[in-house]
Scaffold this motif. Structure first.
Motif, mmCIF file in Angstrom:
data_model
loop_
_atom_site.group_PDB
_atom_site.id
_atom_site.type_symbol
_atom_site.label_atom_id
_atom_site.label_comp_id
_atom_site.label_asym_id
_atom_site.label_seq_id
_atom_site.Cartn_x
_atom_site.Cartn_y
_atom_site.Cartn_z
ATOM 1 N N GLY A 37 -1.895 1.111 -10.782
ATOM 2 C CA GLY A 37 -0.468 1.364 -10.964
ATOM 3 C C GLY A 37 -0.193 2.806 -11.334
ATOM 4 N N ARG A 38 1.044 3.244 -11.066
ATOM 5 C CA ARG A 38 1.431 4.641 -11.310
ATOM 6 C C ARG A 38 1.446 4.964 -12.798
ATOM 7 N NH1 ARG A 38 1.857 1.817 -6.721
ATOM 8 N NH2 ARG A 38 3.453 2.477 -5.232
ATOM 9 N N ILE A 71 -4.288 3.741 -6.868
ATOM 10 C CA ILE A 71 -2.916 3.697 -7.369
ATOM 11 C C ILE A 71 -2.259 2.333 -7.176
ATOM 12 C CG2 ILE A 71 -1.846 4.578 -5.241
ATOM 13 C CD1 ILE A 71 0.018 6.194 -7.229
ATOM 14 N N ASP A 72 -2.599 1.628 -6.097
ATOM 15 C CA ASP A 72 -2.016 0.309 -5.886
ATOM 16 C C ASP A 72 -2.824 -0.789 -6.564
ATOM 17 O OD1 ASP A 72 0.336 0.908 -4.308
ATOM 18 O OD2 ASP A 72 -1.025 1.501 -2.706
ATOM 19 N N GLY A 89 2.006 3.138 -2.414
ATOM 20 C CA GLY A 89 1.512 4.187 -3.309
ATOM 21 C C GLY A 89 0.362 4.965 -2.702
ATOM 22 N N THR A 116 1.110 11.416 -9.341
ATOM 23 C CA THR A 116 2.082 10.341 -9.617
ATOM 24 C C THR A 116 3.502 10.876 -9.787
ATOM 25 O OG1 THR A 116 1.484 10.446 -11.969
ATOM 26 C CG2 THR A 116 0.407 8.747 -10.624
ATOM 27 N N LYS A 131 4.638 -0.396 -8.823
ATOM 28 C CA LYS A 131 3.559 -1.002 -8.031
ATOM 29 C C LYS A 131 3.966 -2.389 -7.522
ATOM 30 C CE LYS A 131 -0.175 -2.565 -10.205
ATOM 31 N NZ LYS A 131 -0.580 -3.951 -9.906
ATOM 32 N N GLY A 132 3.817 -2.607 -6.226
ATOM 33 C CA GLY A 132 4.034 -3.925 -5.650
ATOM 34 C C GLY A 132 5.474 -4.350 -5.473
ATOM 35 N N THR A 139 0.823 -1.223 0.000
ATOM 36 C CA THR A 139 0.000 0.000 0.000
ATOM 37 C C THR A 139 0.852 1.266 0.000
ATOM 38 O OG1 THR A 139 -0.138 -0.119 2.416
ATOM 39 C CG2 THR A 139 -1.940 -1.127 1.180
ATOM 40 N N GLU A 195 7.140 1.403 -13.846
ATOM 41 C CA GLU A 195 6.080 1.035 -12.917
ATOM 42 C C GLU A 195 6.703 0.456 -11.642
ATOM 43 O OE1 GLU A 195 3.368 1.102 -11.006
ATOM 44 O OE2 GLU A 195 2.280 1.085 -12.918
#
Length: 540
Positions: free
Chosen positions: A371-372, A367-368, A164, A424, A508-509, A162, A506
């Protein structure tokens, strides 16, 4: 050996931690700084017309006074110049001295200069404006430090699932700051109008500007110090981030003990593993190793932040002129000084409430998930489309009865800025660079954005002037007009879309160490960064 085995236990614990009370504390403490930042930066646009009336009105003329072009540009833009300098300086200092060590300095500077701005010396118009500009520059300098430090602290405290949303929530407080600026100005202008009623300028020029109006703008500016004062204690109580303590200061014991208290778990001290992880990775910002690993990413974050801020800040700073053009705000001579302040703040508050604030929180919640990369592309595309929708039939929007639809489209450009690149571009630089350069690179990216904001603040004060000399504001030369200014801004957004596609990865994660390469050897890091960028494009 897997990534989990390679990584320090204290950093794994942070990445895997469930959302806890300390996460929300960090969001509020860092977020209130951004609340203050936004309030201070944007409230000036609400009172510039009032400053013009108070200090530059010639009662023999048919229209009330306005700030001369050079003064208007300085008052609107000088805080942005200070912000740019502060982002570079405090970003660098945050990597040298630590995030926590510098965090209190920025807040106190903001408090002192907010109060001093409202106490600008009162002798001549020149002395008031010069003093105001001086203190707003240093106010901006403190605000500038908040950008890299808040983003870096939140990214280094957050878990990777979490992260982002947490960084976006800090930035989303900017929306509430803008909204608060509008509401405070509405309240102040309403109260002073009720207590000190005044006729319109065309009815009685002298009586339309009550002496007490001079208190209004001063109180509005000084109230910006309040939220910063309220959070100073909690800022000082926050421990240094474990990533700085371990990966930059190389103190495994302190990193483990600090995070054991925060997470309320036992964390093993691993000095030998820390030495292995950090060995040979002390390359600098201007080294070829940095250019190979992160050069394209730094170009992407700086360029896209520059472009979105050209559009975003020019809109905020000349929106009062747009509202006048579509007759949503009457001609200045038909209002008293305080009524004009009321109407300008009402318009900006409505835009903030309907377009600005919702956009931020869409980013927080999605966002999560999305994705950005995709959100930034979507935002730039939406801003381009809606600005063209404003610009192409611009004459139609100025006709009576069409103003509401214009304001709706205008609000959507803010929505897609904040559910898009305005958020972002703040988040990504805090995630993709190594810990020892994270604050510096975020500061560089943010400073590039403020360079765009300065162009928006200064340039469009002139560019948005009508082509017809008869309708140009006093002291200005003819410009390209609001319509063609919107075309230019749409072009900036389209270029931002293309550069995002080519240069922005990217994150994310993924853990911060995966993105920066600090958990891998050099070859894996370089290949991994390239793979991230390509995967982001393929996901579209």
């Amino acid at each position: 050996m897997g990534r989990q085995d390679q990584q320090l236990q204290v950093l794994n614990a942070l990445d895997a931690a469930k959302t806890q009370w300390y996460h929300f504390t960090a969001i509020v403490v860092a977020g209130m700084g951004f609340f203050t930042d936004a309030y201070d930066l944007f409230c000036i646009s609400l009172v510039t017309k009032l400053l013009g009336r108070i200090y530059y009105t010639d009662l023999s003329k048919p229209n009330p006074g306005t700030l001369p072009p050079n003064v208007a540009a300085a008052v609107n833009g000088v805080a942005l110049c200070g912000t740019l300098a502060g982002q570079l300086f405090f970003g660098w200092l945050g990597d040298k001295l630590g995030r926590k060590s510098v965090y209190g300095m920025t807040l106190m500077l903001m408090v002192i200069c907010s109060i001093a701005s409202g106490l600008s010396f009162y002798h001549t118009p020149t002395s008031v404006m010069a003093t105001l500009c001086f203190f707003r520059f240093w106010l901006g300098f403190g605000i500038g430090g908040d950008y890299p430090l808040s983003a870096t602290i939140m990214s280094e405290y957050a878990n990777k699932k979490t992260r982002g949303a947490f960084i976006a929530a800090v930035f989303a407080m900017q929306g509430f700051g803008i909204l608060a600026g509008g509401i405070v100005t509405l309240v102040m202008s309403t109260v002073f109008q009720d207590v000190y009623p005044a006729p319109a300028y065309e009815v009685n020029a002298a009586a339309s500007i009550v002496p007490q109006a001079d208190y209004v703008w001063r109180i509005i500016l000084m109230l910006g110090a309040l939220p910063a004062i309220l959070t100073y204690y909690w800022r000082m109580k926050m421990p240094e981030t474990a990533r700085y303590t371990a990966l930059v200061a190389k103190n495994a014991k302190k990193a483990s003990s600090d995070m054991s208290r925060v997470l309320q778990v036992d964390i093993e001290v691993e000095p030998d593993k820390l030495e292995d992880i950090t060995r040979g990775k002390d390359y600098g910002l201007f080294s070829m190793r940095f250019v190979k690993r992160h050069g394209a990413h730094l170009l992407g974050t700086t360029a896209t932040w520059f472009l979105v801020d050209v559009a975003y800040y020019s809109q905020n700073l000349f929106q009062k002129d747009i509202f006048t053009s579509i007759h949503w705000i009457p001609k200045a001579r038909t209002m008293s000084a305080l009524e004009e302040v009321f109407r300008i703040s009402r318009a900006q508050t409505l835009i903030a409430l309907c377009g600005t604030v919702p956009g931020y929180w869409f980013t927080v919640f999605l966002i999560d998930v999305i994705g950005r990369f995709k959100i930034q592309l979507l935002g730039f595309a939406g801003m381009t489309a809606f600005m063209l929708g404003l610009a192409i039939p611009y004459h139609h929007w100025t006709m009576p009865g069409n103003q509401v639809f214009f304001v709706v489209l205008y609000g959507f450009t803010f929505f897609f800025a904040n559910f898009g690149p305005n958020a972002t571009t703040f988040i990504v630089p805090a995630e993709i660079f190594p810990a020892r350069l994270r604050s510096t690179c975020h500061g560089i990216s943010a400073a590039s954005g403020k360079a765009g904001a300065i162009i928006g603040a200064f340039g469009f004060l002139y560019a948005a002037q009508p082509r017809d000399m008869a309708h140009v504001d006093a002291g200005y030369k003819p410009g390209i007009g609001v319509r063609f200014s919107l075309f230019v801004l749409a072009g900036c957004n389209l270029l931002g879309f293309l550069l995002t596609w080519m240069l922005v990865p990217e994150s994310k994660g993924k853990s911060l160490e995966e993105m920066s390469g600090e958990a891998d050897d050099e070859e894996a890091s370089t290949n991994g960064a390239n793979a991230v960028n390509l995967s982001g494009i393929q996901m579209m």
